[in-house]
Design a protein around this motif. Structure first.
Motif, PDB file in Angstrom:
ATOM      1  N   THR A 132       0.796  -1.227   0.000  1.00  0.00           N
ATOM      2  CA  THR A 132       0.000   0.000   0.000  1.00  0.00           C
ATOM      3  C   THR A 132       0.829   1.279   0.000  1.00  0.00           C
ATOM      4  N   ALA A 133       2.149   1.165   0.015  1.00  0.00           N
ATOM      5  CA  ALA A 133       2.981   2.369   0.062  1.00  0.00           C
ATOM      6  C   ALA A 133       4.357   2.075  -0.513  1.00  0.00           C
ATOM      7  N   GLY A 134       5.051   3.138  -0.902  1.00  0.00           N
ATOM      8  CA  GLY A 134       6.455   3.051  -1.276  1.00  0.00           C
ATOM      9  C   GLY A 134       6.751   2.090  -2.410  1.00  0.00           C
ATOM     10  N   ILE A 135       7.826   1.339  -2.253  1.00  0.00           N
ATOM     11  CA  ILE A 135       8.274   0.413  -3.293  1.00  0.00           C
ATOM     12  C   ILE A 135       7.233  -0.668  -3.535  1.00  0.00           C
ATOM     13  N   GLY A 136       6.555  -1.127  -2.481  1.00  0.00           N
ATOM     14  CA  GLY A 136       5.522  -2.147  -2.656  1.00  0.00           C
ATOM     15  C   GLY A 136       4.382  -1.668  -3.521  1.00  0.00           C
ATOM     16  N   LEU A 137       3.959  -0.429  -3.332  1.00  0.00           N
ATOM     17  CA  LEU A 137       2.900   0.141  -4.157  1.00  0.00           C
ATOM     18  C   LEU A 137       3.363   0.265  -5.603  1.00  0.00           C
ATOM     19  N   SER A 138       4.614   0.652  -5.791  1.00  0.00           N
ATOM     20  CA  SER A 138       5.159   0.735  -7.149  1.00  0.00           C
ATOM     21  C   SER A 138       5.180  -0.636  -7.814  1.00  0.00           C
ATOM     22  N   PHE A 139       5.538  -1.673  -7.053  1.00  0.00           N
ATOM     23  CA  PHE A 139       5.491  -3.034  -7.597  1.00  0.00           C
ATOM     24  C   PHE A 139       4.065  -3.399  -7.998  1.00  0.00           C
ATOM     25  N   ALA A 140       3.097  -3.086  -7.136  1.00  0.00           N
ATOM     26  CA  ALA A 140       1.710  -3.425  -7.439  1.00  0.00           C
ATOM     27  C   ALA A 140       1.262  -2.782  -8.752  1.00  0.00           C
ATOM     28  N   HIS A 141       1.596  -1.499  -8.941  1.00  0.00           N
ATOM     29  CA  HIS A 141       1.210  -0.809 -10.173  1.00  0.00           C
ATOM     30  C   HIS A 141       1.957  -1.368 -11.384  1.00  0.00           C
ATOM     31  N   ALA A 142       3.255  -1.592 -11.235  1.00  0.00           N
ATOM     32  CA  ALA A 142       4.043  -2.083 -12.368  1.00  0.00           C
ATOM     33  C   ALA A 142       3.580  -3.465 -12.806  1.00  0.00           C
ATOM     34  N   LEU A 143       3.263  -4.314 -11.854  1.00  0.00           N
ATOM     35  CA  LEU A 143       2.825  -5.670 -12.195  1.00  0.00           C
ATOM     36  C   LEU A 143       1.434  -5.663 -12.815  1.00  0.00           C
ATOM     37  N   ALA A 144       0.548  -4.841 -12.257  1.00  0.00           N
ATOM     38  CA  ALA A 144      -0.790  -4.731 -12.837  1.00  0.00           C
ATOM     39  C   ALA A 144      -0.718  -4.168 -14.252  1.00  0.00           C
ATOM     40  N   GLU A 145       0.158  -3.189 -14.461  1.00  0.00           N
ATOM     41  CA  GLU A 145       0.323  -2.600 -15.793  1.00  0.00           C
ATOM     42  C   GLU A 145       0.800  -3.644 -16.791  1.00  0.00           C
ATOM     43  N   ARG A 146       1.577  -4.614 -16.316  1.00  0.00           N
ATOM     44  CA  ARG A 146       2.074  -5.681 -17.186  1.00  0.00           C
ATOM     45  C   ARG A 146       1.066  -6.817 -17.345  1.00  0.00           C
ATOM     46  N   GLY A 147      -0.107  -6.663 -16.746  1.00  0.00           N
ATOM     47  CA  GLY A 147      -1.171  -7.631 -16.954  1.00  0.00           C
ATOM     48  C   GLY A 147      -1.329  -8.693 -15.893  1.00  0.00           C
ATOM     49  N   HIS A 148      -0.583  -8.592 -14.793  1.00  0.00           N
ATOM     50  CA  HIS A 148      -0.718  -9.569 -13.713  1.00  0.00           C
ATOM     51  C   HIS A 148      -1.939  -9.258 -12.846  1.00  0.00           C
ATOM     52  N   ASP A 149      -2.694 -10.269 -12.462  1.00  0.00           N
ATOM     53  CA  ASP A 149      -3.583 -10.112 -11.325  1.00  0.00           C
ATOM     54  C   ASP A 149      -2.713  -9.960 -10.092  1.00  0.00           C
ATOM     55  N   VAL A 150      -3.190  -9.234  -9.074  1.00  0.00           N
ATOM     56  CA  VAL A 150      -2.334  -8.903  -7.942  1.00  0.00           C
ATOM     57  C   VAL A 150      -3.029  -9.224  -6.613  1.00  0.00           C
ATOM     58  N   VAL A 151      -2.320  -9.958  -5.766  1.00  0.00           N
ATOM     59  CA  VAL A 151      -2.742 -10.178  -4.386  1.00  0.00           C
ATOM     60  C   VAL A 151      -1.987  -9.169  -3.530  1.00  0.00           C
ATOM     61  N   LEU A 152      -2.727  -8.322  -2.837  1.00  0.00           N
ATOM     62  CA  LEU A 152      -2.145  -7.226  -2.063  1.00  0.00           C
ATOM     63  C   LEU A 152      -2.161  -7.582  -0.586  1.00  0.00           C
TER      64      LEU A 152
ATOM     65  N   GLY B  88      19.112   1.939  -2.879  1.00  0.00           N
ATOM     66  CA  GLY B  88      19.635   2.901  -1.919  1.00  0.00           C
ATOM     67  C   GLY B  88      18.507   3.802  -1.450  1.00  0.00           C
ATOM     68  N   PHE B  89      18.819   5.048  -1.131  1.00  0.00           N
ATOM     69  CA  PHE B  89      17.799   5.996  -0.675  1.00  0.00           C
ATOM     70  C   PHE B  89      16.747   6.180  -1.773  1.00  0.00           C
ATOM     71  N   THR B  90      15.490   6.023  -1.390  1.00  0.00           N
ATOM     72  CA  THR B  90      14.397   6.065  -2.355  1.00  0.00           C
ATOM     73  C   THR B  90      13.301   7.000  -1.861  1.00  0.00           C
ATOM     74  N   HIS B  91      12.756   7.774  -2.765  1.00  0.00           N
ATOM     75  CA  HIS B  91      11.682   8.706  -2.401  1.00  0.00           C
ATOM     76  C   HIS B  91      10.398   7.932  -2.093  1.00  0.00           C
ATOM     77  N   THR B  92      10.177   7.635  -0.815  1.00  0.00           N
ATOM     78  CA  THR B  92       8.950   7.004  -0.324  1.00  0.00           C
ATOM     79  C   THR B  92       8.672   7.601   1.053  1.00  0.00           C
ATOM     80  N   GLU B  93       7.676   7.065   1.749  1.00  0.00           N
ATOM     81  CA  GLU B  93       7.370   7.519   3.110  1.00  0.00           C
ATOM     82  C   GLU B  93       8.163   6.744   4.163  1.00  0.00           C
ATOM     83  N   PHE B  94       9.087   5.880   3.711  1.00  0.00           N
ATOM     84  CA  PHE B  94       9.823   5.000   4.613  1.00  0.00           C
ATOM     85  C   PHE B  94      10.529   5.763   5.729  1.00  0.00           C
TER      86      PHE B  94
END
Length: 255
Positions: free
Chosen positions: A10-30, A179-185
């Motif tokens: 729901t946030a940060g890198i995990g949210l980016s993964f969810a969007h990237a995978l969905a964009e590639r056509g994967h169903d997603v378990v969150l 490394g350092f990534t722009h998220t709420e981490f």
């Protein structure tokens, strides 16, 4: 259509993964702790990409709840083709100043959950002859900056070993070391990062795309961006005494 499962979705890198995978056509378990945020992300992915979504509310500090996620990963009737172990957080301050129960909970999320879910996924995927596991670690895994580095070091080395065990099975394991990534981490950890120069910060969406490209190529260690590739290469050859000296200064007791 294949299915991906993402923890900390729901946030940060995990949210980016969810969007990237969905964009590639994967169903997603969150998977995350907050049902409302999970439902919001689920609705957004369905509306934007037209994929199927499923939510699992789970606190990975709880062994029973981690077990439920592992059961979903191992479900042969509803196979998970790509597992992303992303959930994590950092504790502010030094190890000896924390209550040990805080450290145990942090270890459970950063290390134990990765092990349990990778075990479930590795066996299920190997039986089917295909699949991929992505474990999110950190460049911090190559230094000695408190238990966060230690926990992430476990994730890095564990994934390298898992990749070797799965070689030739049709299943891959990749460890992402950003490394350092722009998220709420860092905000959630209440850590002041204002001294870090802008060129050292990464974009979460970009590093996730680069990681998924590395997964498709079968790479075991994915380090995003030229600057962090150079840093990791240097850390692999620098004497450990120098690495320890730098890491020790991070957690020097306050006067």
């Amino acid at each position: 259509m294949s299915t991906a499962l993402v923890t900390g979705a729901t946030a940060g890198i995990g949210l980016s993964f969810a969007h990237a995978l969905a964009e590639r056509g994967h169903d997603v378990v969150l998977v995350a702790r907050d049902r409302a945020r999970l439902e919001n992300v689920s609705d957004e992915l369905q509306a934007k990409y037209g994929v199927g979504t499923e939510i699992l509310v789970a606190d990975l500090t709880d062994r029973a709840e981690t077990g439920k996620v592992a059961e979903r990963v191992a479900d042969r009737a509803r196979p998970v083709d790509l597992l992303v172990n992303n959930a994590g957080y950092s504790l502010k301050g030094s190890f000896l100043r924390h209550d040990v129960t805080e450290e145990e909970a942090n270890f459970d999320v950063l290390c134990r959950a990765v092990m349990v879910l990778s075990h479930a996924a590795g066996n299920a995927m190997r039986d089917r002859g295909h699949g991929a596991i992505v474990n999110v670690s950190s460049v911090a895994s190559f230094i000695t900056s408190g238990t966060y580095s230690a926990n992430k070091s476990y994730v890095t080395v564990f994934t390298e070993g898992l990749a070797a065990e799965l070689k030739g099975s049709g299943v891959t394991a990749t460890v992402l070391c950003p490394g350092f990534t722009h998220t709420e981490f860092h905000q959630r950890a209440d850590v002041d990062m204002s001294s870090i120069p802008e060129f050292m910060w990464l974009d979460a969406d970009r590093l996730v795309r680069d990681c998924l490209d590395d997964v498709s190529k079968g790479r075991v260690v994915s380090v995003p961006s030229p600057q962090y590739k150079a840093i990791v290469a240097a850390l692999r050859v620098v004497p450990r005494s120098l690495v320890r000296r730098q890491g020790g200064s991070v957690h020097r007791p306050r006067k």
